[in-house]
Scaffold this motif. Structure first.
Motif, short mmCIF file in Angstrom:
data_model
loop_
_atom_site.label_atom_id
_atom_site.label_comp_id
_atom_site.label_asym_id
_atom_site.label_seq_id
_atom_site.Cartn_x
_atom_site.Cartn_y
_atom_site.Cartn_z
N TYR B 35 0.84 -1.18 0.00
CA TYR B 35 0.00 0.00 0.00
C TYR B 35 0.89 1.24 0.00
CZ TYR B 35 -3.84 -3.03 1.58
OH TYR B 35 -4.80 -4.02 1.69
N GLN B 37 0.77 5.32 1.36
CA GLN B 37 0.03 6.27 2.19
C GLN B 37 0.70 7.63 2.12
OE1 GLN B 37 -0.11 5.40 6.43
NE2 GLN B 37 -2.02 6.54 6.69
N GLN B 41 -3.86 10.98 4.49
CA GLN B 41 -4.74 10.08 3.74
C GLN B 41 -4.66 8.67 4.29
OE1 GLN B 41 -6.73 11.26 1.16
NE2 GLN B 41 -5.93 13.26 1.73
N GLY B 42 -5.68 7.87 3.95
CA GLY B 42 -5.61 6.46 4.27
C GLY B 42 -4.73 5.74 3.25
N PRO B 43 -4.25 4.57 3.60
CA PRO B 43 -3.44 3.80 2.65
C PRO B 43 -4.23 3.47 1.38
CG PRO B 43 -3.25 2.90 4.87
CD PRO B 43 -4.36 3.90 4.90
N PHE B 45 -4.23 0.85 -1.96
CA PHE B 45 -3.74 -0.45 -2.41
C PHE B 45 -2.90 -0.30 -3.67
CE2 PHE B 45 -3.70 -4.85 -3.38
CZ PHE B 45 -4.05 -5.01 -4.71
N LEU B 91 3.66 0.88 2.69
CA LEU B 91 3.30 -0.09 3.71
C LEU B 91 3.17 -1.48 3.12
CD1 LEU B 91 0.47 1.95 5.48
CD2 LEU B 91 2.78 1.58 6.34
N PHE B 104 0.12 -5.22 9.43
CA PHE B 104 0.97 -4.27 8.74
C PHE B 104 2.37 -4.19 9.34
CE2 PHE B 104 -1.59 -1.92 5.67
CZ PHE B 104 -2.85 -2.41 5.96
#
Lengths: 117, 113
Positions: B35, B37, B41-43, B45, B91, B104
């Motif tokens: 991922y 990030q 922000q959110g991760p 894909f 990530l 994670f």
């Protein structure tokens, strides 16, 4: 395409009080998973709780519980007896069980939770 | 420690250079995810492996990005000809087939100058 929306960029709670973080999602799938992840400052993402869509019972993990409303596509996280260590970014995430969305997580933008002593 | 590990933790590189990151998943997990990030922000894909097979790639994964997972163990993510827009936290996560619970790693923070 599936989407996840967290409408509260920031939230604050007094230590020992209860706070609820909101999450809504959009999907055409009937079978999926929902998750809440916690990301403390400069630390790695930790799984807090998960919910399987076919289960009507709301998931609970110690002080953390969810309110899963499948028809409304809502998945909120309640933190009871808040502790200073709960301060973090909280991410709501979706994962489908079939087809192209199987496996990968779709995240919301997160809610930053502050805990006041 | 039997969690997901990532190396390096931080990488600073000049625009145009190539970089490679490594992820070691939890040993019994056969699924591995990457991922990206960015701040606030959110991760998002990037790609997903089941054992050594790369089964899904996001449209975010341009042709400058390549990922491998030889022998179904560790994975590498390479970015060629880095651009400033590649600056982000990368990530890695792993899971067992059928559980959908992803664990994670600490991430690799890339800064492109």
């Amino acid at each position: 395409a599936q989407t996840v929306t967290q409408s509260q960029p920031e939230m604050s709670v007094q230590e020992a009080e209860t706070v609820t973080l909101s999450c809504t999602y959009d999907t055409s799938e009937s079978d999926y998973y929902l998750f809440w992840y916690k990301q403390p400052p400069s630390r790695q993402m930790i799984l807090v709780i998960r919910q399987e869509a076919y289960k009507q019972q709301n998931a609970t993990e110690n002080r953390f519980s969810v309110n899963f409303q499948k028809a409304a596509k809502s998945f909120s996280l309640k933190i009871s007896d808040s502790q200073l260590g709960d301060a973090a970014m909280y991410f709501c995430a979706y994962s489908g069980r079939r087809g192209g969305s199987q496996g990968n997580l779709i995240f919301g933008k997160g809610t930053k939770l502050s805990v006041k002593p | 420690d039997t969690g997901v590990s990532q190396n390096p933790r931080h990488k600073i590189t000049k625009r145009g250079q190539n970089v490679t990151f490594r992820c070691d998943p939890i040993s019994e997990h056969n699924r591995l995810y990457w991922y990206r990030q960015t701040l606030g922000q959110g991760p998002e894909f990037l790609t997903y492996f089941q054992n050594e097979a790369q089964l899904e790639k996001s449209r975010l994964l341009s042709d400058r990005f390549s990922a491998e997972r030889p022998k179904g163990s560790f994975s590498t993510l390479e970015i060629q000809r880095t651009e400033q827009g590649d600056s982000a936290m990368y990530l890695c996560a792993s899971s067992s087939a059928g559980t959908h619970e992803q664990y994670f790693g600490p991430g690799t923070r890339l800064t492109v100058t």
